[in-house]
Design a protein around this motif. Sequence first.
Motif, PDB file in Angstrom:
ATOM      1  N   TRP A 142      35.917  60.459  56.141  1.00  0.00           N
ATOM      2  CA  TRP A 142      36.237  61.336  57.265  1.00  0.00           C
ATOM      3  C   TRP A 142      37.587  62.033  57.062  1.00  0.00           C
ATOM      4  O   TRP A 142      37.751  63.216  57.401  1.00  0.00           O
ATOM      5  CB  TRP A 142      36.263  60.535  58.565  1.00  0.00           C
ATOM      6  CG  TRP A 142      34.978  60.497  59.316  1.00  0.00           C
ATOM      7  CD1 TRP A 142      34.155  59.433  59.508  1.00  0.00           C
ATOM      8  CD2 TRP A 142      34.363  61.589  60.009  1.00  0.00           C
ATOM      9  NE1 TRP A 142      33.066  59.783  60.267  1.00  0.00           N
ATOM     10  CE2 TRP A 142      33.168  61.104  60.597  1.00  0.00           C
ATOM     11  CE3 TRP A 142      34.701  62.931  60.194  1.00  0.00           C
ATOM     12  CZ2 TRP A 142      32.318  61.908  61.349  1.00  0.00           C
ATOM     13  CZ3 TRP A 142      33.853  63.744  60.952  1.00  0.00           C
ATOM     14  CH2 TRP A 142      32.675  63.223  61.512  1.00  0.00           C
ATOM     15  N   ALA A 143      38.572  61.300  56.519  1.00  0.00           N
ATOM     16  CA  ALA A 143      39.893  61.899  56.306  1.00  0.00           C
ATOM     17  C   ALA A 143      39.801  63.082  55.347  1.00  0.00           C
ATOM     18  O   ALA A 143      40.371  64.159  55.607  1.00  0.00           O
ATOM     19  CB  ALA A 143      40.869  60.856  55.774  1.00  0.00           C
ATOM     20  N   PHE A 145      41.185  56.582  61.802  1.00  0.00           N
ATOM     21  CA  PHE A 145      40.725  55.408  62.546  1.00  0.00           C
ATOM     22  C   PHE A 145      40.628  55.715  64.033  1.00  0.00           C
ATOM     23  O   PHE A 145      39.717  55.253  64.714  1.00  0.00           O
ATOM     24  CB  PHE A 145      41.685  54.225  62.338  1.00  0.00           C
ATOM     25  CG  PHE A 145      41.518  53.526  61.026  1.00  0.00           C
ATOM     26  CD1 PHE A 145      40.285  53.056  60.608  1.00  0.00           C
ATOM     27  CD2 PHE A 145      42.607  53.309  60.193  1.00  0.00           C
ATOM     28  CE1 PHE A 145      40.127  52.397  59.407  1.00  0.00           C
ATOM     29  CE2 PHE A 145      42.468  52.652  58.983  1.00  0.00           C
ATOM     30  CZ  PHE A 145      41.227  52.199  58.583  1.00  0.00           C
ATOM     31  N   ARG A 146      41.583  56.494  64.551  1.00  0.00           N
ATOM     32  CA  ARG A 146      41.582  56.833  65.972  1.00  0.00           C
ATOM     33  C   ARG A 146      40.394  57.729  66.325  1.00  0.00           C
ATOM     34  O   ARG A 146      39.639  57.453  67.255  1.00  0.00           O
ATOM     35  CB  ARG A 146      42.891  57.549  66.341  1.00  0.00           C
ATOM     36  CG  ARG A 146      42.970  57.954  67.814  1.00  0.00           C
ATOM     37  CD  ARG A 146      44.072  58.968  68.069  1.00  0.00           C
ATOM     38  NE  ARG A 146      43.757  60.293  67.525  1.00  0.00           N
ATOM     39  CZ  ARG A 146      42.960  61.188  68.097  1.00  0.00           C
ATOM     40  NH1 ARG A 146      42.329  60.898  69.228  1.00  0.00           N
ATOM     41  NH2 ARG A 146      42.757  62.374  67.542  1.00  0.00           N
ATOM     42  N   LEU A 147      40.233  58.812  65.566  1.00  0.00           N
ATOM     43  CA  LEU A 147      39.268  59.841  65.916  1.00  0.00           C
ATOM     44  C   LEU A 147      37.863  59.538  65.407  1.00  0.00           C
ATOM     45  O   LEU A 147      36.874  59.895  66.051  1.00  0.00           O
ATOM     46  CB  LEU A 147      39.743  61.194  65.358  1.00  0.00           C
ATOM     47  CG  LEU A 147      38.901  62.429  65.637  1.00  0.00           C
ATOM     48  CD1 LEU A 147      38.671  62.626  67.134  1.00  0.00           C
ATOM     49  CD2 LEU A 147      39.561  63.666  65.024  1.00  0.00           C
ATOM     50  N   HIS A 148      37.776  58.865  64.281  1.00  0.00           N
ATOM     51  CA  HIS A 148      36.474  58.632  63.648  1.00  0.00           C
ATOM     52  C   HIS A 148      36.294  57.144  63.320  1.00  0.00           C
ATOM     53  O   HIS A 148      36.262  56.759  62.147  1.00  0.00           O
ATOM     54  CB  HIS A 148      36.333  59.468  62.378  1.00  0.00           C
ATOM     55  CG  HIS A 148      36.449  60.939  62.594  1.00  0.00           C
ATOM     56  ND1 HIS A 148      35.526  61.647  63.336  1.00  0.00           N
ATOM     57  CD2 HIS A 148      37.384  61.838  62.178  1.00  0.00           C
ATOM     58  CE1 HIS A 148      35.878  62.932  63.359  1.00  0.00           C
ATOM     59  NE2 HIS A 148      37.003  63.067  62.664  1.00  0.00           N
ATOM     60  N   ASP A 200      31.059  70.676  57.592  1.00  0.00           N
ATOM     61  CA  ASP A 200      30.449  70.372  58.888  1.00  0.00           C
ATOM     62  C   ASP A 200      30.890  68.977  59.319  1.00  0.00           C
ATOM     63  O   ASP A 200      30.589  67.985  58.656  1.00  0.00           O
ATOM     64  CB  ASP A 200      28.926  70.439  58.767  1.00  0.00           C
ATOM     65  CG  ASP A 200      28.220  70.185  60.092  1.00  0.00           C
ATOM     66  OD1 ASP A 200      28.902  69.940  61.115  1.00  0.00           O
ATOM     67  OD2 ASP A 200      26.967  70.198  60.097  1.00  0.00           O
ATOM     68  N   LEU A 201      31.625  68.899  60.429  1.00  0.00           N
ATOM     69  CA  LEU A 201      32.172  67.628  60.907  1.00  0.00           C
ATOM     70  C   LEU A 201      31.307  66.986  61.980  1.00  0.00           C
ATOM     71  O   LEU A 201      31.789  66.169  62.769  1.00  0.00           O
ATOM     72  CB  LEU A 201      33.593  67.844  61.441  1.00  0.00           C
ATOM     73  CG  LEU A 201      34.612  68.367  60.423  1.00  0.00           C
ATOM     74  CD1 LEU A 201      35.960  68.587  61.082  1.00  0.00           C
ATOM     75  CD2 LEU A 201      34.749  67.416  59.242  1.00  0.00           C
ATOM     76  N   LEU A 219      29.690  60.617  59.224  1.00  0.00           N
ATOM     77  CA  LEU A 219      29.355  62.023  59.071  1.00  0.00           C
ATOM     78  C   LEU A 219      27.843  62.184  59.012  1.00  0.00           C
ATOM     79  O   LEU A 219      27.153  61.374  58.382  1.00  0.00           O
ATOM     80  CB  LEU A 219      29.967  62.568  57.776  1.00  0.00           C
ATOM     81  CG  LEU A 219      31.357  63.217  57.849  1.00  0.00           C
ATOM     82  CD1 LEU A 219      31.878  63.457  56.432  1.00  0.00           C
ATOM     83  CD2 LEU A 219      31.314  64.527  58.616  1.00  0.00           C
ATOM     84  N   ALA A 220      27.340  63.236  59.657  1.00  0.00           N
ATOM     85  CA  ALA A 220      25.884  63.432  59.688  1.00  0.00           C
ATOM     86  C   ALA A 220      25.316  63.563  58.284  1.00  0.00           C
ATOM     87  O   ALA A 220      24.224  63.065  57.996  1.00  0.00           O
ATOM     88  CB  ALA A 220      25.535  64.659  60.531  1.00  0.00           C
ATOM     89  N   LYS A 221      26.062  64.224  57.399  1.00  0.00           N
ATOM     90  CA  LYS A 221      25.657  64.364  56.008  1.00  0.00           C
ATOM     91  C   LYS A 221      26.760  63.820  55.116  1.00  0.00           C
ATOM     92  O   LYS A 221      27.944  64.058  55.381  1.00  0.00           O
ATOM     93  CB  LYS A 221      25.396  65.838  55.665  1.00  0.00           C
ATOM     94  CG  LYS A 221      24.258  66.472  56.442  1.00  0.00           C
ATOM     95  CD  LYS A 221      24.095  67.939  56.059  1.00  0.00           C
ATOM     96  CE  LYS A 221      22.960  68.591  56.845  1.00  0.00           C
ATOM     97  NZ  LYS A 221      22.823  70.036  56.488  1.00  0.00           N
TER      98      LYS A 221
END
Length: 514
Positions: free
Chosen positions: A317-318, A365-368, A482-483, A492-494
Motif C-alpha cells: 500500500w505504501a 498502517f493508519r490508513l490501510h 488505482d487505490l 488493494l483490489a488488484k
Amino acid sequence: MGLLPVLAFIVLMFRPKSKIISSALPPGPALCWPLVGNLPEMMLNKPAFRWIHLMMKEMGTDIAGIRLGGVLVVPITCPKIAREVLKKQDANFASRPLTFASSTFSGGYKNAVLSPYGDQWRKMRRVLTSEIICPSRHRWLHDQRAQEADNLTSYVYTLATAPSSAVDVRHVARHYCGNVIRRLVFGRRYFGEPQPDGGPGVMEVEHMDAVFTSLGILYAFCVSDYLPWLRGLDLDGHENIVKKANVTVNRLHDMVIDERWRQWKSGHRGELEDFLDVLITLKDAEGSPLLTIEEVKAQSQDIIFAAVDNPSNAVEWALAEMTNMPEVMRKAVEEIDRVVGRERLVQESDIPHLRYVKACLRETFRLHPVAPFNVPHVALADTNVAGYRVPKGSHVILSRMGLGRNPAIWDEPLRFKPERHINMEANNDVALTENDLRFISFSTGRRGCVAASLGTSMCVMLFGRLLQGFTWSNPAGVAAIDLSESEHDLFLAKPLVLHAKPRLVGHLYASSQS
C-alpha cells in the motif's frame, strides 16, 4: 426513628464495594430476531465488516452492540474507548472466542495467540516472551534476516532487469515475509528445491497461499460460530476452506518438524539454529521436555501466521500511495541516500535513523490496515465500557479501519500524509507501534503482539531495500495507480505491479546475489 438513617449510612459506607453495571447495552440495530439476533442481516449484507461500519456510521456511534446468535459483538472505533478496553480493563478482556477456525488452526488451542484465557495460554505466552521473541533471540538471528534482505534485493534486481521490468510488488513482499519467517522458524527458505533466481518455488507459493487463506477466514463472522448447533452443515463453505488450508499448512510444516523432532530425540542434532530447535529443546523444572510435539507444531504455525500479512500489506500500500505522490517518494528516497548512501545496502542498524521512511509506514498502517478488526477479545466478567453494559462472554472487536480513519482524531483521515507522524524534534524516534490506539499497527495489551521488534525490522527492511535499490514508476499506459480496496477485504483490489529500474552501482546487486 432518628437512628435508622444513621445506621443506613454506616451500612452503606462499610459494605463491600461492588461494581455497578449499567443496564443499557451499546446501541445496535433496532430489529433483533429471537435466537438468531442480527445474523440474517449479517448474511444479507456481506462482507460483514462493511455492514458493521456502515451501520455504526448511520447510527453516529463509536461503540455498538450487535447480537449474533447468542453472542453480543461489540465493535469499537474510538481510541479513548479502545484504551478503556485494552489498558484500563485489559485483564477482563484477556480471552479469545472459541471458533471452528481458531480451534483448527491452533491444534485444539495449543498455541498462544488463539487460545482462550487459562493455563495453556499462560504457558505458551511465557514460551514466546522468554524464549522466542526476546532481545537475545532477535540479535541471535540477525544474520538470517540480513541474508533474506539480500535475497530480496537480488530477486527484485532479476525481475527489474528482465525484458518487461515489471514487478508484482504483492508477490515480492509476501514471499520476502515468507522467506524470513521460514528461515527463522525452520532454518530454511525452501520446502522444495531452491530457485536459481531467488524466487519462491511451487511449495513456497502453496505455503503462502494457504497461510493468507487461513488468515483471511480466521475470524470471518461464520454463522456456525454463533449458532454452534449448525456446525458440520457448513452452510457458507467456511469449514471446508478452513480444513483445506490447514491440511496444506500442516503437510508442509510437519515434514520439517517431524524430522527435526526425530533428530533431537535420537541425539543426531546438538546445536540450536532456529526457533524450532528452541521449542523442541525447552525443559521444565524437572528437566523433562516442556512442550509436546503437538504444542511445537501449534506454536510454530502461530509464529508464521503472525509474521507475514502485516508487513507485506503495509509495503504494498505504501508503494502504491507513493507512486501517485512523487514528492513523498522523493523525500523517502532522499532520506535513505542521506542516512545510508548509495555505496552500501540498508541494514537493520539504519532503522532508528530512517524517520521519514517509518512515518510513511505508520501512515500506511493508519490508513490501510491489514484487517478490518483486531483479533477479538472476550469479556471474562460483566462490566461497563463507555457507560454501557458489556456482559460476560461478549466479543469486543477494535476496528483497525475505524480507529485509523476516525475524523474526530485525524485531520483529512482519507489522505496519505506521512508528515503527520513526524515530531519536529530531530532526536525523537518514529516508532511503528502506536500505544494510544489511534490506529493499530501491532496489537497491544496482554493479548497483544509480542514481536513488534521483529515486525518493525521486517517492514522497514522490505520497504527500505525496495526504495533504495530501485526507481519505481507506473507501467506503460497507466496514468495513476488505482487505490481501490478489494470488496471483500482491505487489500488493494488488484495486486500492485510497477516498473522497476535499478538505481545503485552494479556490484551491490552482485554481492547480494552471492
